[in-house]
Design an enzyme around this catalytic site. Structure first.
Site, PDB file in Angstrom:
ATOM      1  N   GLU A  96      36.897  71.133  46.824  1.00  0.00           N
ATOM      2  CA  GLU A  96      37.960  71.945  47.388  1.00  0.00           C
ATOM      3  C   GLU A  96      39.326  71.381  47.010  1.00  0.00           C
ATOM      4  O   GLU A  96      39.469  70.183  46.761  1.00  0.00           O
ATOM      5  CB  GLU A  96      37.839  71.965  48.917  1.00  0.00           C
ATOM      6  CG  GLU A  96      36.590  72.690  49.373  1.00  0.00           C
ATOM      7  CD  GLU A  96      36.349  72.598  50.875  1.00  0.00           C
ATOM      8  OE1 GLU A  96      35.757  73.525  51.419  1.00  0.00           O
ATOM      9  OE2 GLU A  96      36.739  71.602  51.492  1.00  0.00           O
ATOM     10  N   CYS A 109      47.137  69.687  47.149  1.00  0.00           N
ATOM     11  CA  CYS A 109      46.283  68.565  47.546  1.00  0.00           C
ATOM     12  C   CYS A 109      44.998  68.615  46.721  1.00  0.00           C
ATOM     13  O   CYS A 109      44.242  69.594  46.798  1.00  0.00           O
ATOM     14  CB  CYS A 109      46.010  68.688  49.053  1.00  0.00           C
ATOM     15  SG  CYS A 109      44.937  67.400  49.680  1.00  0.00           S
ATOM     16  N   CYS A 116      32.580  61.177  48.634  1.00  0.00           N
ATOM     17  CA  CYS A 116      33.261  59.880  48.525  1.00  0.00           C
ATOM     18  C   CYS A 116      32.289  58.797  48.956  1.00  0.00           C
ATOM     19  O   CYS A 116      31.586  58.951  49.951  1.00  0.00           O
ATOM     20  CB  CYS A 116      34.500  59.849  49.418  1.00  0.00           C
ATOM     21  SG  CYS A 116      35.373  58.258  49.330  1.00  0.00           S
ATOM     22  N   CYS A 120      34.467  56.161  55.281  1.00  0.00           N
ATOM     23  CA  CYS A 120      35.323  55.853  56.433  1.00  0.00           C
ATOM     24  C   CYS A 120      34.812  56.658  57.634  1.00  0.00           C
ATOM     25  O   CYS A 120      34.438  57.827  57.504  1.00  0.00           O
ATOM     26  CB  CYS A 120      36.777  56.201  56.128  1.00  0.00           C
ATOM     27  SG  CYS A 120      37.420  55.274  54.714  1.00  0.00           S
ATOM     28  N   CYS A 123      36.209  60.309  58.576  1.00  0.00           N
ATOM     29  CA  CYS A 123      36.469  61.242  57.470  1.00  0.00           C
ATOM     30  C   CYS A 123      35.249  62.098  57.146  1.00  0.00           C
ATOM     31  O   CYS A 123      34.157  61.575  56.896  1.00  0.00           O
ATOM     32  CB  CYS A 123      36.891  60.446  56.233  1.00  0.00           C
ATOM     33  SG  CYS A 123      37.137  61.470  54.783  1.00  0.00           S
ATOM     34  N   CYS A 337      43.888  66.914  56.146  1.00  0.00           N
ATOM     35  CA  CYS A 337      43.452  65.609  55.653  1.00  0.00           C
ATOM     36  C   CYS A 337      42.123  65.193  56.269  1.00  0.00           C
ATOM     37  O   CYS A 337      41.975  65.195  57.484  1.00  0.00           O
ATOM     38  CB  CYS A 337      44.482  64.554  56.022  1.00  0.00           C
ATOM     39  SG  CYS A 337      45.756  64.417  54.803  1.00  0.00           S
TER      40      CYS A 337
HETATM   41  N1  SAH Z   1      40.404  58.462  49.599  1.00  0.00           N
HETATM   42  C1  SAH Z   1      41.804  58.477  49.647  1.00  0.00           C
HETATM   43  C2  SAH Z   1      42.407  59.876  49.554  1.00  0.00           C
HETATM   44  C3  SAH Z   1      41.710  60.970  50.324  1.00  0.00           C
HETATM   45  S1  SAH Z   1      41.775  60.840  52.077  1.00  0.00           S
HETATM   46  C4  SAH Z   1      42.298  57.758  50.888  1.00  0.00           C
HETATM   47  O1  SAH Z   1      41.499  57.416  51.742  1.00  0.00           O
HETATM   48  O2  SAH Z   1      43.496  57.487  50.967  1.00  0.00           O
HETATM   49  C5  SAH Z   1      43.442  61.360  52.426  1.00  0.00           C
HETATM   50  C6  SAH Z   1      43.966  60.911  53.786  1.00  0.00           C
HETATM   51  O3  SAH Z   1      43.248  61.568  54.836  1.00  0.00           O
HETATM   52  C7  SAH Z   1      43.790  59.416  54.053  1.00  0.00           C
HETATM   53  O4  SAH Z   1      45.026  58.867  54.453  1.00  0.00           O
HETATM   54  C8  SAH Z   1      42.814  59.354  55.206  1.00  0.00           C
HETATM   55  O5  SAH Z   1      43.055  58.229  56.020  1.00  0.00           O
HETATM   56  C9  SAH Z   1      43.099  60.663  55.914  1.00  0.00           C
HETATM   57  N2  SAH Z   1      41.998  61.129  56.765  1.00  0.00           N
HETATM   58  C10 SAH Z   1      40.679  60.994  56.553  1.00  0.00           C
HETATM   59  N3  SAH Z   1      39.981  61.572  57.547  1.00  0.00           N
HETATM   60  C11 SAH Z   1      40.886  62.105  58.417  1.00  0.00           C
HETATM   61  C12 SAH Z   1      40.780  62.855  59.633  1.00  0.00           C
HETATM   62  N4  SAH Z   1      39.601  63.211  60.128  1.00  0.00           N
HETATM   63  N5  SAH Z   1      41.918  63.219  60.245  1.00  0.00           N
HETATM   64  C13 SAH Z   1      43.130  62.908  59.726  1.00  0.00           C
HETATM   65  N6  SAH Z   1      43.293  62.247  58.564  1.00  0.00           N
HETATM   66  C14 SAH Z   1      42.179  61.826  57.908  1.00  0.00           C
HETATM   67 FE1  SF4 Z   2      36.844  58.348  51.119  1.00  0.00          FE
HETATM   68 FE2  SF4 Z   2      37.617  59.715  53.244  1.00  0.00          FE
HETATM   69 FE3  SF4 Z   2      37.756  57.066  53.248  1.00  0.00          FE
HETATM   70 FE4  SF4 Z   2      39.460  58.483  51.736  1.00  0.00          FE
HETATM   71  S1  SF4 Z   2      39.354  58.479  53.947  1.00  0.00           S
HETATM   72  S2  SF4 Z   2      38.283  56.672  51.135  1.00  0.00           S
HETATM   73  S3  SF4 Z   2      38.098  60.195  51.153  1.00  0.00           S
HETATM   74  S4  SF4 Z   2      35.870  58.289  53.100  1.00  0.00           S
END
Ligand code: SAH
Ligand code: SF4
Length: 352
Positions: A96, A109, A116, A120, A123, A337
């Site tokens: 997406e 974006c 991934c 995390c 996420c 995000c």
């Molecule tokens: N992998 C990279 C880029 C993609 S994630 C990274 O982690 O930076 C982009 C942003 O979304 C990151 O700052 C991450 O901390 C944030 N993010 C992930 N899950 C989220 C959620 N459920 N709510 C708000 N922000 C989130």
């Molecule tokens: Fe991967 Fe989501 Fe962590 Fe970014 S925030 S590194 S997309 S698992």
């Protein structure tokens, strides 16, 4: 169709590579640039319509390369004008990308991986696991498709690698995409308008800073101490928080680093944690992006209320930090995000 699949994909080619290939195939020297201008400046991937290229050349070109951009399988809009596009990759995976209208400009974006591997805890992309890295063509195809949605708009675009995936674990694909994005005969976007967001992959970061010194960097920090960060972001057990911050402190910074901090109610949103965060960032020219957690099915966290977000922000402001709160757009269509997650059985959204 199957015949097309065997041909090299035009969106994977750098300008110098295309020049060399076309010279070897007997084309005149300027044809490669003309092609780039049609494909990237005019967003036209139909060789038959290219009026400044001789018909016989167009026919040969049509047969030499696969010209098709990635198909857009679905579009979803929310009330604020955020639009999410679902792309079908050639191997049937899906990714997406999101178009976000902002004051006087648009932010695109982009995804860098299908899924991934970093997992995390907060996420949705991490929860779906890792499929594979995206190629440069698959990344620039997202840009071309999002730009197409904008019609005649020719104002400022910001590109952010904040969609699915960890861009610095796909350095090769992302770097080739960045060249096509910033190439004057390509998408011609200023590198200053491109941000790569990372969970903290130090060797990738060093390469990015060397190869693209003007591209902006955002580090997803998300916790004010190493123990909590490792709990929320398993990658932090390998790439320690101290090492990452020492890297930023040691660097002679040409620009401020953006630190993203997802606020999770009762986990990392206490005022004492804001004070800890301010201490941690001491000595680094920084900007803090507070992102109140965006819920997704299956994620066990809660979004703090507005008062808690405001209190956290007030502490950081009081310590002299620049703070932006991102009440993410696109929540209604799960395109904010950390909410991008695609099922492989064709339904698009991940269900609980
Ligand atoms: N992998 C990279 C880029 C993609 S994630 C990274 O982690 O930076 C982009 C942003 O979304 C990151 O700052 C991450 O901390 C944030 N993010 C992930 N899950 C989220 C959620 N459920 N709510 C708000 N922000 C989130
Ligand atoms: Fe991967 Fe989501 Fe962590 Fe970014 S925030 S590194 S997309 S698992």
């Amino acid at each position: 169709m199957s015949e097309q699949l065997d041909k090299p994909w035009i969106l994977e080619k750098q300008l110098d590579e295309l020049k060399a290939e076309l010279a070897a195939a007997g084309f005149r020297g300027f044809v490669a640039r003309q092609i780039f201008q049609w494909v990237y400046h005019k967003n036209n991937q139909e060789p038959a319509s290219w009026s400044n290229i001789a018909k016989a050349d167009r026919e040969r070109l049509a047969a030499l390369y696969d010209w098709r951009p990635l198909p857009v399988l679905a579009r979803q809009d929310d009330e604020e004008g955020t639009r999410k596009l679902l792309f079908g990759l050639r191997d049937a995976l899906k990714v997406e990308a999101v178009l976000i209208p902002e004051k006087g400009r648009y932010t695109l974006c982009l995804s860098s991986q299908a899924g991934c591997p970093l997992g995390c805890a907060f996420c949705a992309t991490g929860a779906m696991g890792f499929r594979r890295n995206l190629t440069a063509g698959e990344i620039v195809s997202q840009v071309l498709a999002l730009k197409r949605e904008l019609g005649e708009y020719s104002g400022r675009l910001n590109l952010v690698f904040m969609g699915m995936g960890e861009p610095l674990l796909n350095y090769g694909g992302v770097a080739r995409a960045l060249r096509l994005i910033t190439e004057p005969d390509g998408l011609n976007v200023s590198p200053r308008h491109v941000t790569v967001s990372t969970a903290g992959v130090l060797d990738g970061l060093e390469r990015l800073e060397r190869d693209f010194p003007q591209v902006k960097i955002a580090l997803s920090l998300n916790a004010p101490d190493p123990a909590l960060r490792s709990e929320l972001m398993p990658v932090s057990r390998r790439e320690g928080l101290e090492g990452l911050l020492a890297h930023f402190r040691a660097r002679r910074l040409r620009q401020r680093i953006t630190f993203e901090y997802v606020l999770l109610a009762g986990v990392n949103d206490a005022p004492a944690q804001a004070r800890q965060l301010a201490r941690l960032l001491h000595g680094i020219p920084s900007k803090v992006n507070l992102i109140p957690f965006n819920p997704s099915p299956g994620l066990r966290f809660r979004r703090p209320d507005e008062a808690a977000v405001e209190a956290f922000r007030a502490v950081l402001l009081d310590k002299g930090l620049t703070v932006v709160t991102r009440w993410s757009k696109g929540r209604g269509i799960r395109s904010a995000c950390g909410q991008l997650a695609v099922r492989e059985d064709g339904q698009g959204e991940r269900k609980q």
